[in-house]
Design an enzyme around this catalytic site. Structure first.
Site, mmCIF file in Angstrom:
data_model
loop_
_atom_site.group_PDB
_atom_site.id
_atom_site.type_symbol
_atom_site.label_atom_id
_atom_site.label_comp_id
_atom_site.label_asym_id
_atom_site.label_seq_id
_atom_site.Cartn_x
_atom_site.Cartn_y
_atom_site.Cartn_z
ATOM 1 C CB CYS A 15 -0.994 -0.026 1.151
ATOM 2 S SG CYS A 15 -2.314 1.200 0.924
ATOM 3 C CG HIS A 115 -3.821 -3.316 2.911
ATOM 4 N ND1 HIS A 115 -2.843 -2.848 3.757
ATOM 5 C CD2 HIS A 115 -4.347 -2.231 2.306
ATOM 6 C CE1 HIS A 115 -2.783 -1.527 3.679
ATOM 7 N NE2 HIS A 115 -3.681 -1.133 2.808
ATOM 8 C CD GLU A 117 -1.464 -5.626 5.287
ATOM 9 O OE1 GLU A 117 -1.320 -5.983 4.108
ATOM 10 O OE2 GLU A 117 -1.803 -4.463 5.613
#
Ligand SMILES: [Mn+2]
Length: 138
Positions: A15, A115, A117
């Site tokens: 990001c 994202h 994660e």
């Protein structure tokens, strides 16, 4: 970033990390998506962060070539790449034509605008992004 590049260490940008890398390499950003003609919702709130919400198309001949050519990602950004930094390649785009992933293979730099994660527990392809980084394949 400078130290990692000088030490020839791989970098995985996420990001804002993608945006920073692009600026570091001399590129520019749209400081808000309203400055583009995008019709895609890149701020998916209140949809939960682990839910993919927009499509991207991925370059087969890239470090992300293991992703399906038409993949879905989550999205939490209001800035986006305008001009690409020197030596960087755009390797994934949204349906609005905006850049969603970049790389410089020679410098072991890979970055995504989404994202992974937040999604790796349910999206195996997103998990693999961390695996190729951990395995030194970037
Ligand atoms: Mn997006």
């Amino acid at each position: 970033m400078k130290a990692a590049l000088e030490a020839n260490k791989p970098i995985l940008g996420v990001c804002r990390g993608l945006q920073l890398l692009n600026v570091y390499f001399g590129g520019t950003l749209y400081q808000d998506l309203r400055l583009t003609s995008s019709q895609i919702k890149h701020l998916q709130s209140p949809t939960p962060q682990e839910v993919p919400t927009h499509h991207i198309s991925v370059e087969k001949e890239s470090s992300l070539g293991f992703l399906p050519e038409n993949y879905m990602v989550n999205s939490f950004h209001h800035q986006v790449i305008k001009d690409l930094g020197q030596g960087l390649q755009a390797i994934a785009h949204g349906n609005d034509g905006l850049v969603e992933a970049i790389e410089n293979k020679e410098k072991h730099v890979l970055a995504v605008q989404w994202h992974p994660e937040c999604t790796w527990e349910t999206e195996n392809f997103d998990k693999k992004i961390f695996e190729i980084f951990a395995n030194g394949d970037i």
